[in-house]
Design a protein around this motif. Structure first.
Motif, PDB file in Angstrom:
ATOM      1  N   ILE A 150     -40.096  21.611  -5.798  1.00  0.00           N
ATOM      2  CA  ILE A 150     -41.109  22.297  -4.324  1.00  0.00           C
ATOM      3  C   ILE A 150     -43.194  22.314  -4.727  1.00  0.00           C
ATOM      4  O   ILE A 150     -42.679  23.283  -5.916  1.00  0.00           O
ATOM      5  CB  ILE A 150     -40.719  24.236  -4.142  1.00  0.00           C
ATOM      6  CG1 ILE A 150     -39.123  23.810  -3.808  1.00  0.00           C
ATOM      7  CG2 ILE A 150     -41.544  24.460  -3.121  1.00  0.00           C
ATOM      8  CD1 ILE A 150     -38.596  25.015  -3.339  1.00  0.00           C
ATOM      9  N   LYS A 175     -39.920  34.379  -3.623  1.00  0.00           N
ATOM     10  CA  LYS A 175     -38.082  34.232  -4.195  1.00  0.00           C
ATOM     11  C   LYS A 175     -37.461  33.402  -2.536  1.00  0.00           C
ATOM     12  O   LYS A 175     -36.566  32.306  -3.586  1.00  0.00           O
ATOM     13  CB  LYS A 175     -37.790  34.529  -4.807  1.00  0.00           C
ATOM     14  CG  LYS A 175     -38.308  34.756  -6.611  1.00  0.00           C
ATOM     15  CD  LYS A 175     -37.713  35.380  -7.430  1.00  0.00           C
ATOM     16  CE  LYS A 175     -38.449  36.317  -8.653  1.00  0.00           C
ATOM     17  NZ  LYS A 175     -37.834  37.379  -8.954  1.00  0.00           N
ATOM     18  N   ILE A 223     -37.869  29.762  -1.499  1.00  0.00           N
ATOM     19  CA  ILE A 223     -37.307  29.161  -2.628  1.00  0.00           C
ATOM     20  C   ILE A 223     -36.066  28.484  -2.556  1.00  0.00           C
ATOM     21  O   ILE A 223     -35.828  27.639  -2.507  1.00  0.00           O
ATOM     22  CB  ILE A 223     -38.087  29.202  -4.193  1.00  0.00           C
ATOM     23  CG1 ILE A 223     -39.448  29.677  -4.494  1.00  0.00           C
ATOM     24  CG2 ILE A 223     -36.854  28.782  -4.708  1.00  0.00           C
ATOM     25  CD1 ILE A 223     -40.054  30.233  -5.705  1.00  0.00           C
TER      26      ILE A 223
END
Length: 146
Positions: free
Chosen positions: A106, A91, A94
């Motif tokens: 992505i 996370k 990201i």
């Protein structure tokens, strides 16, 4: 607290000693290979050590070339697996790609035979694509506009 830190003269040796589990070793490039690749493609590569409370627990290499942000190599050291670091670090990657490069999609390559990785990335919202290259399935995460 989990964070991404640049690889530098203070932490590269420790980073080189990171190891994945024996069952994953055939699916994950070594940190040495990833750092060499990042050096060769330095303009588009973003290698980071993953830290949890000032302890290095993993490594990630990302690419931002051709307006195609990717998570290229991602691993949590075998000593620190099954503690939630993988999901939290993914996370962070990201968030980094979205914030620093305005990523709206992505991509990441996953070995076709690595069912564990496919399940892991799917749990974070990545979807299978039709793109398969050299035995790797590219999974994609599409980020909605805010």
């Amino acid at each position: 607290m989990l964070e991404l830190r640049k690889i530098n003269s203070d932490n590269y040796e420790e980073c080189l000693n990171l190891r994945t589990t024996d069952t994953s070793v055939e699916f994950v490039d070594s940190v040495a290979f990833s750092l060499a690749e990042a050096w060769v493609f330095y303009e588009e590569s973003r290698p980071f050590a993953i830290y949890a409370d000032n302890v290095m627990v993993g490594f990630v290499s990302m690419s931002i070339g051709d307006n195609n942000p990717q998570i290229i190599n991602f691993m949590i050291d075998s000593r620190f697996q099954k503690r939630g670091y993988g999901s939290a670090a993914a996370k962070l990657c990201i968030e980094y790609l979205c914030k620093e490069f305005n990523a709206r999609r992505i991509s990441l390559p996953v070995n076709l035979e690595n069912k564990t990785a496919r399940k892991f990335w799917s749990s974070l919202g990545f979807e299978r694509s039709d793109n398969i290259e050299n035995g790797y399935l590219y999974m994609r995460l599409y980020i909605a506009e805010k």
